[in-house]
Motif scaffolding. Structure first.
Motif, PDB file in Angstrom:
ATOM      1  N   SER A  72       6.321  -1.295   8.206  1.00  0.00           N
ATOM      2  CA  SER A  72       6.887  -2.453   8.241  1.00  0.00           C
ATOM      3  C   SER A  72       5.736  -3.716   8.165  1.00  0.00           C
ATOM      4  O   SER A  72       4.585  -3.449   8.510  1.00  0.00           O
ATOM      5  N   THR A  73       6.317  -5.107   7.858  1.00  0.00           N
ATOM      6  CA  THR A  73       5.230  -6.097   7.867  1.00  0.00           C
ATOM      7  C   THR A  73       4.600  -6.343   9.240  1.00  0.00           C
ATOM      8  O   THR A  73       3.315  -6.442   9.164  1.00  0.00           O
TER       9      THR A  73
ATOM     10  N   GLN B 210      -2.669  -5.855  -1.791  1.00  0.00           N
ATOM     11  CA  GLN B 210      -1.847  -5.333  -2.843  1.00  0.00           C
ATOM     12  C   GLN B 210      -0.794  -3.971  -2.608  1.00  0.00           C
ATOM     13  O   GLN B 210      -0.004  -3.928  -3.387  1.00  0.00           O
ATOM     14  N   LEU B 211      -1.198  -3.599  -1.644  1.00  0.00           N
ATOM     15  CA  LEU B 211      -0.389  -2.204  -1.041  1.00  0.00           C
ATOM     16  C   LEU B 211       1.076  -2.578  -0.900  1.00  0.00           C
ATOM     17  O   LEU B 211       1.971  -1.876  -1.716  1.00  0.00           O
ATOM     18  N   PRO B 212       1.351  -3.620  -0.162  1.00  0.00           N
ATOM     19  CA  PRO B 212       2.892  -3.898   0.147  1.00  0.00           C
ATOM     20  C   PRO B 212       3.376  -4.564  -1.109  1.00  0.00           C
ATOM     21  O   PRO B 212       4.629  -4.342  -1.398  1.00  0.00           O
ATOM     22  N   LEU B 213       2.643  -5.271  -1.699  1.00  0.00           N
ATOM     23  CA  LEU B 213       3.090  -6.161  -2.910  1.00  0.00           C
ATOM     24  C   LEU B 213       3.621  -5.173  -4.019  1.00  0.00           C
ATOM     25  O   LEU B 213       4.639  -5.155  -4.662  1.00  0.00           O
ATOM     26  N   LEU B 214       2.767  -3.839  -4.182  1.00  0.00           N
ATOM     27  CA  LEU B 214       3.129  -2.842  -5.075  1.00  0.00           C
ATOM     28  C   LEU B 214       3.958  -1.766  -4.526  1.00  0.00           C
ATOM     29  O   LEU B 214       4.374  -0.650  -5.053  1.00  0.00           O
ATOM     30  N   ASP B 215       4.459  -1.983  -3.043  1.00  0.00           N
ATOM     31  CA  ASP B 215       5.535  -1.036  -2.474  1.00  0.00           C
ATOM     32  C   ASP B 215       4.656   0.467  -2.241  1.00  0.00           C
ATOM     33  O   ASP B 215       5.484   1.408  -2.464  1.00  0.00           O
ATOM     34  N   LEU B 216       3.429   0.540  -1.946  1.00  0.00           N
ATOM     35  CA  LEU B 216       2.744   1.435  -1.823  1.00  0.00           C
ATOM     36  C   LEU B 216       2.504   2.041  -0.396  1.00  0.00           C
ATOM     37  O   LEU B 216       2.038   3.164  -0.093  1.00  0.00           O
ATOM     38  N   VAL B 217       3.013   1.098   0.703  1.00  0.00           N
ATOM     39  CA  VAL B 217       2.815   1.709   1.785  1.00  0.00           C
ATOM     40  C   VAL B 217       4.344   1.561   2.639  1.00  0.00           C
ATOM     41  O   VAL B 217       4.907   0.801   2.226  1.00  0.00           O
ATOM     42  N   GLY B 218       4.626   2.747   3.436  1.00  0.00           N
ATOM     43  CA  GLY B 218       5.944   2.651   4.080  1.00  0.00           C
ATOM     44  C   GLY B 218       5.929   2.085   5.303  1.00  0.00           C
ATOM     45  O   GLY B 218       6.635   2.844   6.226  1.00  0.00           O
TER      46      GLY B 218
END
Length: 397
Positions: free
Chosen positions: A355-356, A345-353
């Motif tokens: 790269s993939t 959920q973290l990358p989906l909610l843009d909560l981590v800076g």
């Protein structure tokens, strides 16, 4: 076999639930540490944007609490320090700078052009900064002495900022919305490779250089001198440099160090939180591992009759071994499934800076470590289960 394992897990759902919760929280901690490690490794392998070899830093202490106030006398003195340092035989080039490589923090400004906004680190540097630090131009040009007489403000940006504001367009000659008190025009004259002020472990960020005029009383004097020395210059140069600086500014103090030495200290500070988090994760893994061993040991002891009956009915030791480990891996998978659902959920909610690639690497590494932990914890209890004899089930009371 899978159906049998699921049935056994359900029959012991209360004790298995506690193990699943332990594995879930351990996974979260390991994921954070593994992702941070992956992030630092990925950053370390990126181009730095400058060279710290044979560069010394002089931090100038003018004995005042704020950089926002200065006098023409201070500007003149800093310019004299620059000229005096440049005349030393060991020196190839000298530059003034507001911030130096391996500094933490610094000036940040919001930039806007054609309605596109971006934040960037900003450094005020003199004309010689490029030669001292070995910057690499990819478009346009660097500052020249003639730029000091312009009625507009020239700036040099890095590639990341160029892509953020201009995309694939040529940034040379483009104008920013003015941000200085003089409300003067700001124009891009050059682009350098990605510049990471904080060092190897810092991620790539937007960066911009302003021209600093060392002899202009209207501009605040730089608080640092960066000195490119000739190869082979020894540590004795520090005393010679200090004496020269102190002769020019007797009331001021100076902190002198090679940039390579500052780099070592900076990298240690970057790694300190990672080491602390790693120790916490290691301690947690050890505790969870011991807990799993204890629970499985007790599980095997309580199931002596069941295991003995299976042996009496012809089950081989290898079958018992697979059953115990299979139950453990099923419990581990349940805890991991919950953890994976949470972290994706973290990358989906843009909560981590990050790269993939960094995110996926951290995720896979933490999953592998959890399975490795549970496998190690289950080896001895599983081995004990294989030693249960069929006769023990027949005499079990």
């Amino acid at each position: 076999m899978i159906k049998h394992i699921c049935k056994l897990m359900w029959n012991r759902k209360r004790s298995n639930f506690l193990m699943i919760v332990e594995i879930f929280f351990t996974f979260l901690v390991l994921f954070a540490v593994a992702t941070l490690v992956s992030y630092f490794i990925a950053n370390y392998n990126q181009p730095l944007g400058y060279s710290y070899d044979n560069v010394w830093q002089v931090n100038i202490n003018m004995n005042q609490t704020s950089d926002d106030y200065w006098s023409p006398e201070q500007v003149a003195t800093v310019n004299q320090l620059y000229l005096a340092t440049r005349d030393l035989g060991e020196v190839e080039a000298v530059a003034g700078a507001l911030a130096t490589p391996y500094d933490f923090g610094g000036r940040v400004s919001g930039l806007e052009i054609h309605g596109i906004r971006a934040e960037a680190g900003v450094n005020e540097v003199s004309v010689d900064f490029k030669d001292v630090m070995g910057l690499q131009l990819v478009a346009g040009r660097w500052f020249e002495k003639a730029d000091e007489a312009m009625n507009w403000q020239p700036v040099v940006i890095n590639q990341k900022l160029s892509r953020a504001l201009f995309g694939e367009d040529d940034p040379i000659g483009q104008q920013f919305e003015p941000w200085s008190s003089a409300n003067e025009e700001v124009r891009v004259i050059g682009v350098v490779t990605d510049f990471r002020q904080g060092g190897e472990y810092q991620g790539l960020g937007n960066y911009l250089f302003e021209l600093k005029q060392l002899d202009n009383p209207a501009q605040r004097p730089p608080r640092n001198l960066l000195i490119k020395v000739r190869p082979g210059t020894t540590a004795a140069f520090e005393e010679k440099l200090a004496n020269r600086l102190q002769a020019v500014a007797k009331e001021w103090s100076f902190e002198i160090q090679p940039l390579a030495q500052k780099r070592e200290s900076s990298l240690k500070l970057f790694l300190a939180p990672l080491i602390a988090a790693g120790l916490i994760a290691a301690f947690l893994m050890i505790m969870v591992g011991f807990g799993l061993v204890g629970v499985l040991w007790q599980n095997v002891t309580q199931r002596t009759r069941e295991i003995g009956l299976r042996r009496a009915k012809g089950a081989a030791a290898q079958d018992i071994y697979k059953q115990i480990l299979g139950e453990l891996f099923a419990i581990t998978s349940a805890g991991l499934l919950i953890g994976i659902i949470v972290v994706v959920q973290l990358p989906l909610l843009d909560l981590v800076g990050v790269s993939t690639n960094v995110f996926i690497t951290g995720l896979l590494l933490s999953i592998a470590l959890i399975y490795l932990l549970t496998c190690a914890a289950g080896l001895y209890p599983s081995w004990l289960a294989t030693k249960v004899r069929p006769a023990e089930a027949l005499h079990y009371e």
